[in-house]
Write an enzyme that holds these catalytic residues in place. Structure first.
Site, short mmCIF file in Angstrom:
data_model
loop_
_atom_site.label_atom_id
_atom_site.label_comp_id
_atom_site.label_asym_id
_atom_site.label_seq_id
_atom_site.Cartn_x
_atom_site.Cartn_y
_atom_site.Cartn_z
N CYS A 157 -0.33 -48.71 11.60
CA CYS A 157 -1.76 -49.46 12.16
C CYS A 157 -2.49 -49.90 11.12
CB CYS A 157 -3.17 -48.09 12.16
SG CYS A 157 -1.44 -47.20 13.74
N GLY A 213 -0.22 -53.73 12.07
CA GLY A 213 0.12 -53.60 13.77
C GLY A 213 -0.81 -54.40 14.77
N ASN A 260 -4.84 -44.03 10.65
CA ASN A 260 -2.65 -44.25 10.54
C ASN A 260 -2.49 -43.76 9.54
OD1 ASN A 260 -2.35 -46.51 7.78
ND2 ASN A 260 -1.46 -46.31 9.55
N GLY A 261 -1.70 -43.06 10.03
CA GLY A 261 -0.70 -42.62 9.58
C GLY A 261 0.13 -41.25 10.77
N TYR A 268 6.91 -53.36 0.44
CA TYR A 268 7.12 -54.46 1.41
C TYR A 268 5.30 -54.16 2.73
CZ TYR A 268 8.50 -55.44 6.93
OH TYR A 268 7.91 -55.86 7.86
#
Ligand code: SF4
Length: 475
Positions: free
Chosen positions: A17, A43, A117-118, A260
């Protein structure tokens, strides 16, 4: 008819996300839309924005890319100077609109929206406990656990309610909360997922918060600093405050962000992701040199590492594979089989660059190995005399439990195959991975990052439920 997921990106780890927030700007919804646009790489399944006009919250969430999800009319229906937004690629919880974020609710003391996010490693236990006490969950997402914990708190101030909720959760989280009059950002004590703070131009009290600072550039916002591991930043009418709601822990930001996930034009921890990727390529060349005529990247993510590898070896860098940027997913497969169809939708070889050459192909990681095998074959079929694959990170052997979508351990080719076996499987003349030590040294900061998917050294202890799950998926 077959359904082809984008094969190139489908064989990668996926960031979950991107989050973005604005405080104190009359065009908060538009600003958030642009911020999310810049975070689209984090995302692509759903997007949402919630705004506040000081009295109530306004929300719009939908499946799809940011540009497809919001029209001008929809953005015009999101008034106010405060906003939070989210782009999602599902991990916990499936791909469904009910799991799109931000989640917005009314509770006894007002309205609250949250995005995340996580991944919470004790979400299952907390959810079971909350359900037993009468909470009704509307989604499968672990983010909703925060909402119920905050709503159930006996504290009065929202800041204290959130602090109490944070005391219960374990895992990786970069969180944004929105109330009628405040934006609150929190990063977990190890700072596993990134989060940073910026200022909008010409307005000293108009703040922005984003997963990555590349989201600020589009708005001409100034990057101020990273939100620190374990920090809670509260922005309201009184200004901006920083508190530490939890005991400190050794920081463990995700090292794979540098390899990445993050955009190369971002800075994380104050360091240029592009420069680090080039450095990873240089380190890879030192560890795994090979006589070659040309170095080519698997675009786009392999480009900076390939530039570094080529420079270190003094070999020319070329774009031997061209990536189409206009392919998302396609559902049409030709009746007659076409060689490398799935990969070819995204990549096409440049024959004059490859024919008769000894080629080094640089990629950032190998997950299942199926795509690498097709790429090696594509390069060889285009006339390459030798194909040597070099990977700018160590073998990915372990799943991520901290907000990255990964296959099970069994599906990770490096969990059960040696480098030589993988080289044979992908049909490369040789294969070399950057070592864990080489990656840690290049990223810098000592051994202070999470690298569990490479090393199996998980920084957050697993709960009994997580352990049961890990046994099931073969960890
Ligand atoms: S396990 Fe890997 S992908 Fe997950 S947070 Fe750690 S380094 Fe990042």
């Amino acid at each position: 008819m077959a359904a082809f997921r984008d094969e190139l990106d489908g064989d990668k780890f996926h960031d979950e996300c991107g989050v973005f927030a604005v405080f104190g700007h009359p065009e908060a919804a538009n600003m958030t839309y642009l911020g999310l646009h810049a975070l689209q790489h984090r995302g692509q399944e759903s997007a949402g924005i919630v705004t506040s006009d000081g009295e109530q919250l306004y929300a719009h969430r939908a499946m799809g890319l940011v540009q497809d999800t919001f029209t001008q009319d929809q953005l015009a229906k999101l008034p106010g100077r405060l906003a939070i937004g989210h782009t999602r690629y599902s991990t916990a919880g499936g791909s469904h609109i009910k799991n799109a974020q931000p989640i917005a609710v009314d509770y006894s003391r007002g309205s609250l929206a949250v995005c995340h996010n996580g991944n919470l490693t004790n979400a299952e236990e907390l959810r079971a406990e909350l359900e037993a006490r009468g909470s009704i969950f509307q989604s499968d997402s672990d983010t909703e656990v925060f909402v119920h914990l905050v709503a159930a708190s006996q504290e009065v101030a929202i800041e204290d309610r959130i602090k109490e909720a944070l005391g219960r959760v374990k895992g990786a989280y970069s969180l944004l909360f929105l109330t009628e009059d405040a934006v609150i950002a929190v990063r977990d004590p190890m700072g596993i997922r990134p989060l940073c703070l910026g200022l909008l131009p010409g307005k000293k009290d108009a703040h922005v918060i984003a997963s990555e600072p590349c989201a600020f550039d589009l708005l001409d916002a100034e990057y101020v600093r990273d939100v620190e591991p374990g920090e809670m930043v509260i922005i309201d009418g009184t200004g901006i405050r920083s508190v530490r709601p939890l005991p400190p822990a050794p920081p463990r930001p995700c090292i794979f962000e540098y390899v990445y996930f993050a955009r190369p034009d971002s800075k994380l921890g104050g360091r240029s992701v592009y420069d680090i990727r080039k450095g990873l390529g240089r380190a890879l060349a030192q560890e795994h040199p090979i006589e070659a005529d040309v170095v080519i990247p698997v675009p786009d993510s392999g480009v900076p590492a390939a530039i570094g590898y080529a420079a270190e070896r003094g070999v020319s860098f070329e774009m031997g594979l061209i990536r189409s940027h206009y392919v998302g997913r396609t559902f049409i497969e030709p009746q007659q089989s076409i060689r490398h169809f799935g990969v070819r939708l995204k990549l096409n070889p440049v024959e004059p660059v490859l024919r008769g050459k000894r080629v080094v192909v640089i990629d950032d990681s190998i997950v299942r190995g199926t795509t690498s095998r097709k790429i090696v074959k594509m390069v060889r079929d285009a006339g390459a005399r030798e194909v040597h694959l070099r990977i700018s990170s160590p073998p990915t052997q372990w799943p991520c439990y901290y907000g990255i979508d990964t296959p099970t351990r069994r599906e990770l080719i490096a969990s059960s195959h040696s480098v030589d076996e993988i080289a044979r499987y992908v049909t490369a003349d040789s294969l070399g991975y950057l070592s864990l030590e080489g990656m840690i040294r290049t990223v810098g900061g000592g051994d202070s990052h999470c690298h569990a998917c490479f090393s199996g050294q998980y920084a957050i202890p697993f709960t009994p439920n997580a352990k049961r799950h890990m046994r099931l998926v073969g960890v």
